[in-house]
Design a protein around this motif. Structure first.
Motif, PDB file in Angstrom:
ATOM      1  N   ARG A 434      20.635  53.306 -28.618  1.00 18.13           N
ATOM      2  CA  ARG A 434      20.113  52.569 -29.762  1.00 18.13           C
ATOM      3  C   ARG A 434      20.784  51.227 -30.023  1.00 18.13           C
ATOM      4  N   GLY A 435      21.998  50.986 -29.491  1.00 16.47           N
ATOM      5  CA  GLY A 435      22.675  49.752 -29.826  1.00 16.47           C
ATOM      6  C   GLY A 435      22.851  49.609 -31.329  1.00 16.47           C
ATOM      7  N   MET A 436      22.922  48.366 -31.799  1.00 17.31           N
ATOM      8  CA  MET A 436      23.020  48.108 -33.236  1.00 17.31           C
ATOM      9  C   MET A 436      22.700  46.644 -33.480  1.00 17.31           C
ATOM     10  N   CYS A 437      21.949  46.367 -34.531  1.00 17.72           N
ATOM     11  CA  CYS A 437      21.678  44.995 -34.934  1.00 17.72           C
ATOM     12  C   CYS A 437      21.588  44.968 -36.450  1.00 17.72           C
ATOM     13  N   SER A 438      22.597  44.406 -37.099  1.00 18.51           N
ATOM     14  CA  SER A 438      22.610  44.325 -38.554  1.00 18.51           C
ATOM     15  C   SER A 438      23.799  43.479 -38.982  1.00 18.51           C
ATOM     16  N   ASP A 439      23.745  42.991 -40.203  1.00 16.28           N
ATOM     17  CA  ASP A 439      24.855  42.218 -40.751  1.00 16.28           C
ATOM     18  C   ASP A 439      25.926  43.196 -41.213  1.00 16.28           C
ATOM     19  N   ILE A 440      27.000  43.309 -40.424  1.00 11.78           N
ATOM     20  CA  ILE A 440      28.085  44.222 -40.783  1.00 11.78           C
ATOM     21  C   ILE A 440      29.401  43.479 -41.031  1.00 11.78           C
ATOM     22  N   ASP A 441      29.470  42.191 -40.656  1.00 11.15           N
ATOM     23  CA  ASP A 441      30.708  41.424 -40.755  1.00 11.15           C
ATOM     24  C   ASP A 441      30.474  40.188 -41.618  1.00 11.15           C
ATOM     25  N   PRO A 442      31.052  40.117 -42.824  1.00  8.91           N
ATOM     26  CA  PRO A 442      30.784  38.993 -43.719  1.00  8.91           C
ATOM     27  C   PRO A 442      31.362  37.667 -43.233  1.00  8.91           C
ATOM     28  N   ARG A 443      32.167  37.678 -42.187  1.00  9.36           N
ATOM     29  CA  ARG A 443      32.751  36.432 -41.690  1.00  9.36           C
ATOM     30  C   ARG A 443      31.722  35.575 -40.952  1.00  9.36           C
ATOM     31  N   TYR A 444      30.619  36.169 -40.536  1.00  2.00           N
ATOM     32  CA  TYR A 444      29.634  35.460 -39.725  1.00  2.00           C
ATOM     33  C   TYR A 444      28.260  35.543 -40.380  1.00  2.00           C
ATOM     34  N   ARG A 445      27.525  34.429 -40.318  1.00  2.02           N
ATOM     35  CA  ARG A 445      26.182  34.411 -40.875  1.00  2.02           C
ATOM     36  C   ARG A 445      25.232  35.218 -39.999  1.00  2.02           C
ATOM     37  N   GLY A 446      24.278  35.871 -40.657  1.00  2.33           N
ATOM     38  CA  GLY A 446      23.270  36.606 -39.924  1.00  2.33           C
ATOM     39  C   GLY A 446      23.740  37.971 -39.466  1.00  2.33           C
ATOM     40  N   SER A 447      22.949  38.557 -38.572  1.00  5.57           N
ATOM     41  CA  SER A 447      23.217  39.909 -38.087  1.00  5.57           C
ATOM     42  C   SER A 447      24.098  39.888 -36.856  1.00  5.57           C
ATOM     43  N   HIS A 487      22.729  50.295 -46.013  1.00  5.93           N
ATOM     44  CA  HIS A 487      23.183  49.565 -47.192  1.00  5.93           C
ATOM     45  C   HIS A 487      23.685  50.598 -48.200  1.00  5.93           C
ATOM     46  N   TRP A 488      25.000  50.628 -48.416  1.00  4.70           N
ATOM     47  CA  TRP A 488      25.586  51.690 -49.227  1.00  4.70           C
ATOM     48  C   TRP A 488      26.427  51.164 -50.383  1.00  4.70           C
ATOM     49  N   ASP A 489      27.289  50.188 -50.108  1.00  8.35           N
ATOM     50  CA  ASP A 489      28.143  49.698 -51.190  1.00  8.35           C
ATOM     51  C   ASP A 489      27.489  48.495 -51.875  1.00  8.35           C
ATOM     52  N   ALA A 490      28.278  47.657 -52.544  1.00 13.29           N
ATOM     53  CA  ALA A 490      27.702  46.634 -53.414  1.00 13.29           C
ATOM     54  C   ALA A 490      27.501  45.282 -52.747  1.00 13.29           C
ATOM     55  N   ASP A 491      27.955  45.114 -51.496  1.00 12.76           N
ATOM     56  CA  ASP A 491      27.787  43.813 -50.843  1.00 12.76           C
ATOM     57  C   ASP A 491      26.532  43.817 -49.978  1.00 12.76           C
ATOM     58  N   PRO A 492      26.095  42.628 -49.516  1.00 13.00           N
ATOM     59  CA  PRO A 492      24.845  42.571 -48.740  1.00 13.00           C
ATOM     60  C   PRO A 492      24.990  43.033 -47.298  1.00 13.00           C
ATOM     61  N   GLN A 493      26.218  43.285 -46.841  1.00  3.18           N
ATOM     62  CA  GLN A 493      26.395  43.805 -45.484  1.00  3.18           C
ATOM     63  C   GLN A 493      26.104  45.306 -45.459  1.00  3.18           C
ATOM     64  N   ARG A 494      25.674  45.767 -44.289  1.00  3.36           N
ATOM     65  CA  ARG A 494      25.471  47.190 -44.106  1.00  3.36           C
ATOM     66  C   ARG A 494      26.773  47.863 -43.682  1.00  3.36           C
ATOM     67  N   GLU A 495      26.836  49.160 -43.937  1.00  2.00           N
ATOM     68  CA  GLU A 495      27.952  49.976 -43.506  1.00  2.00           C
ATOM     69  C   GLU A 495      27.550  50.757 -42.255  1.00  2.00           C
ATOM     70  N   LEU A 496      28.553  51.169 -41.472  1.00  2.00           N
ATOM     71  CA  LEU A 496      28.323  51.955 -40.264  1.00  2.00           C
ATOM     72  C   LEU A 496      28.338  53.438 -40.593  1.00  2.00           C
ATOM     73  N   ILE A 497      27.535  54.208 -39.890  1.00  2.00           N
ATOM     74  CA  ILE A 497      27.595  55.665 -39.940  1.00  2.00           C
ATOM     75  C   ILE A 497      28.241  56.111 -38.638  1.00  2.00           C
ATOM     76  N   LEU A 498      29.519  56.475 -38.707  1.00  2.00           N
ATOM     77  CA  LEU A 498      30.305  56.834 -37.527  1.00  2.00           C
ATOM     78  C   LEU A 498      31.074  58.118 -37.788  1.00  2.00           C
ATOM     79  N   ASP A 499      31.011  59.032 -36.851  1.00  2.00           N
ATOM     80  CA  ASP A 499      31.805  60.266 -36.923  1.00  2.00           C
ATOM     81  C   ASP A 499      31.595  60.994 -38.249  1.00  2.00           C
ATOM     82  N   GLY A 500      30.340  60.997 -38.739  1.00  3.50           N
ATOM     83  CA  GLY A 500      30.035  61.718 -39.966  1.00  3.50           C
ATOM     84  C   GLY A 500      30.510  61.048 -41.233  1.00  3.50           C
ATOM     85  N   ARG A 501      30.804  59.758 -41.172  1.00  3.48           N
ATOM     86  CA  ARG A 501      31.262  59.029 -42.357  1.00  3.48           C
ATOM     87  C   ARG A 501      30.494  57.724 -42.493  1.00  3.48           C
TER      88      ARG A 501
END
Length: 588
Positions: A434-447, A487-501
């Motif tokens: 599946r790979g991954m494509c999403s904004d997870i790092d606020p240091r960089y613009r975009g996904s 999208h789980w917390d309060a910022d516009p970045q997404r969070e990862l689902i890894l190892d059941g967390r």
């Protein structure tokens, strides 16, 4: 058969408050007159460990920019009490710190526009002082797991229901992986309260694998009640070895409330899928919903991924399916052969207000004509969205299963033209899963874009995490061949689902989850997403209670996101994308 609901008061806060009716042509969307669902506020009430109750609700695309919300509570048989001194306008959530412990309460919100209150929302119920699990649960009608979940309003009461496919087992048609099916798949429907509605046995004509058994759930005729579209067959056409190579095949429409077959048409034929590998190739089947005319939802049926590819598009008038166009690659250049992916996207890639069908490395225009093809072959993952917010239009990120000898095994292309914007320089053997494509790092613009290649034994070999401009920012292993995001917390970045967390990229964990992730979608509450998992005998809905920082229009009202949620009921799972970048878009 009726099912038991556990934590019913809390479940009602989700299920009863998913208020939604279909938006008729009189209230068409701004782009091309697209018919849409009309969502209610989706208010939820979640008791917390400190005795307070978290409330969250939807902001709708029809809300004016200055809308605020007053929050009310009814305790027991008491009169409503307004909890807000001023309308809530920065977010669409609220924490009630004064809820009476041990008392069943009802909460509702009223929109405030130009100082005037609107009608109350559908109420959410909970008991203060009784902290709940981080999930809601629906008891299934048996002790089994499920593989997929379709999300739509089946009965027209304005609330989301679920259609699952069980059990969670998969057989691949490829000769090295295939084995006889030990049983049959069943589709099951549960209403918003968790009541078991019906079961449809797909039977022995449909082998127990994802590629044999596509289905989608959506309101196709605009009457406010969703239908279930599925690949079906007849009888027991298995060969002595257990494979199904013959017998009738259908696209069947089931009534959402009963599972009754409304109508059916022939599935694209097996013709042309010849030779030793013909069975494997012919067994790859998919479905999607696309607004091909910019107004009405169409069903698009596909057969083939690795060589021949056939598509048929239909509309549904409430009684029968009407064919709109057919497409196949038989007479097209070889660059259109074998370009399929593991699910289809419906997206307006060229900005004309009408959806195109992204098959993988090739795209079919809304009118059933070939639009473009990269010719790179079969991608194992394929993400469509506003990946680079500094470019106009949409982009597509690919991880290519097909061996790339020099470059572009991981690449970003312009969705309107297929032009490669950047690509990995060097050899790739088989970029996998599946790979991954999403904004997870606020240091960089975009996904950020993540893919991993395999070694000669099809094991993880190496990976790259890139910015939307192609800059490598990490070579760390993110879940092997990819991680799901939410999208789980309060910022516009997404969070990862890894190892059941659920956890921030390079940050702490928020919550642990259990079970197979069957869907991620903005189902209730504010714009954050829910995680739907399969645990034996249960459907679980994980939802956040982290206070928001801002507010955003419900993600399900974004056309691209909504269609991604629809197709997530078939094929290999990818988290849904949006047609805009959350971090750089203005909040109302």
């Amino acid at each position: 058969m009726w099912m038991r609901i556990v934590d019913r008061a809390v479940l009602l806060a989700v299920a009863v408050c998913c208020g939604m009716t279909f938006c008729k042509a009189a209230e068409e969307g701004a782009t091309g007159g697209r018919m849409k669902e009309r969502l209610g506020r989706g208010l939820i009430a979640r008791p917390l460990a400190d005795g307070s109750v978290y409330l969250g609700w939807r902001l709708l695309e029809t809300d004016p920019p200055g809308v605020g919300f007053n929050v009310y509570r009814e305790a027991g048989q008491g009169k409503p009490v307004r909890l807000t001194e001023e309308p809530v306008s920065r977010t669409t959530d609220f924490t009630d710190t004064s809820a009476p412990a041990g008392t069943a309460c009802r909460w509702y919100v009223r929109a405030v526009i130009d100082g005037r209150e609107g009608e109350p929302s559908r109420a959410a119920e909970a008991v203060g002082g009784r902290p709940s699990q981080p999930y809601l649960r629906i008891e299934l009608a048996g002790d089994y797991t499920f593989q997929k979940a379709g999300i739509a309003d089946l009965d027209g009461d304005g609330r989301y229901d679920f259609v699952i496919k069980q059990p969670n087992e998969n057989i691949d048609p490829y000769v090295r992986y295939w084995k006889p099916s030990p049983g049959t798949y069943k589709l099951e429907a549960y209403d918003h309260d968790g009541r078991f509605l019906w079961r449809y046995d797909l039977g022995w004509a449909i082998e127990r694998g994802i590629w044999y058994s596509p289905y989608v759930v959506y309101d196709l005729d605009g009457d406010g009640r969703a239908e279930v579209a599925a690949k079906t067959g007849e009888g027991d056409p298995r060969d002595p070895d257990g494979r199904v190579r013959s017998g009738p095949e259908y696209l069947s429409l089931l009534e959402g409330t009963t599972g009754r077959v409304i109508t059916r048409v022939d599935w694209p034929s097996r013709e042309g899928f010849d030779g030793e590998r013909g069975y494997n190739y012919a067994s790859r089947n998919q479905l999607c919903v696309a607004y091909l005319d910019g107004r009405r939802p169409h069903l698009v049926v596909e057969r083939g991924t690795y060589n021949i590819m056939k598509l048929v598009a239909y509309t549904f008038d409430g009684r029968r399916l009407r064919e709109v166009w057919r497409w196949d690659n038989t007479d097209l250049p070889r660059s259109y052969w074998g370009q399929g992916a593991h699910w289809m996207h419906a997206a307006d890639v060229d900005g004309d207000g009408r959806d195109e069908v992204v098959l993988g490395s090739s795209v079919v225009d809304h009118n059933g004509k070939a639009l473009w093809s990269t010719g790179l072959g079969h991608p194992d993952h394929c993400y469509v969205g506003d990946i680079d917010p500094d470019r106009p239009g949409l982009e597509i990120y690919y991880g290519m299963e097909t061996r790339q000898r020099q470059r572009n095994g991981m690449c970003l292309v312009d969705a309107a033209t297929g032009k490669i914007l950047w690509g990995h320089e060097g050899f790739t053997r088989h970029v996998h899963s599946r790979g991954m494509c999403s904004d997870i790092d606020p240091r960089y613009r975009g996904s950020e874009c993540y893919s991993a290649d395999t070694d000669s034994e099809k094991r993880y070999a190496w990976s790259k995490l890139r910015t939307c401009r192609g800059e490598v920012i990490s070579e760390e292993n993110l879940g092997g061949f990819g991680a799901l995001v939410v999208h789980w917390d309060a910022d516009p970045q997404r969070e990862l689902i890894l190892d059941g967390r659920v956890q921030d990229y390079r940050g702490g964990a928020h919550v642990s989850i259990q079970g197979h992730v069957a869907a991620i979608a903005d189902v209730v509450g504010d714009w954050r997403e829910e995680i739907i998992t399969s645990v034996r005998g249960q459907l679980r809905i994980y939802t956040t209670t982290i206070p928001a920082r801002d507010r955003r229009v419900c993600l399900m009202q974004d056309p691209l996101y909504r269609m991604d949620v629809v197709v997530a009921a078939m094929g290999y799972y990818q988290a849904p994308m949006t047609s805009y970048d959350l971090a750089t878009s203005r909040t109302p």
